[in-house]
Design a protein around this motif. Sequence first.
Motif, mmCIF file in Angstrom:
data_model
loop_
_atom_site.group_PDB
_atom_site.id
_atom_site.type_symbol
_atom_site.label_atom_id
_atom_site.label_comp_id
_atom_site.label_asym_id
_atom_site.label_seq_id
_atom_site.Cartn_x
_atom_site.Cartn_y
_atom_site.Cartn_z
ATOM 1 N N CYS A 118 20.695 -7.331 -16.729
ATOM 2 C CA CYS A 118 19.404 -6.500 -16.814
ATOM 3 C C CYS A 118 18.780 -6.440 -15.781
ATOM 4 C CB CYS A 118 18.586 -7.239 -17.891
ATOM 5 S SG CYS A 118 17.165 -6.308 -18.207
ATOM 6 N N CYS A 143 14.333 -8.534 -22.850
ATOM 7 C CA CYS A 143 13.117 -7.127 -22.861
ATOM 8 C C CYS A 143 13.809 -6.128 -23.750
ATOM 9 C CB CYS A 143 13.117 -6.720 -21.298
ATOM 10 S SG CYS A 143 14.669 -5.965 -20.784
ATOM 11 N N CYS A 161 19.342 -6.469 -23.623
ATOM 12 C CA CYS A 161 18.758 -7.745 -23.159
ATOM 13 C C CYS A 161 18.014 -8.592 -24.120
ATOM 14 C CB CYS A 161 18.115 -7.571 -21.897
ATOM 15 S SG CYS A 161 17.366 -8.894 -21.119
ATOM 16 N N CYS A 210 14.646 -6.935 -15.953
ATOM 17 C CA CYS A 210 13.904 -8.061 -15.899
ATOM 18 C C CYS A 210 14.647 -9.210 -14.989
ATOM 19 C CB CYS A 210 13.709 -8.754 -17.319
ATOM 20 S SG CYS A 210 14.898 -9.152 -18.287
#
Length: 80
Positions: free
Chosen positions: A60, A6, A3, A63
């Motif tokens: 993801c 994050c 990602c 997040c």
Amino acid sequence: MKCPYCNHEMEKGLIHSPHELNWIKGEKRKLLAQSFLREDSIVLSEFSMMRGSACLAYNCRNCKKIIIDYADEAIDLNYR
Ligand SMILES: [Zn+2]
């Protein structure tokens, strides 16, 4: 794929629809959003009468972001 927000590992999956999948500019919903009616649209998956439409996307869960790389035409599972 990591990602970009994050750095957690993302899950590969699909976004699918019984209709053409496209992105259109702006925030107003359009009654007629088909790409052939809108020159500013980006088709993520061509419509198929038999299969609907689907494109690859990375999720993801950490997040809660979903990323579609539409530079790669192969994300459209109806693109052959
Ligand atoms: Zn993330």
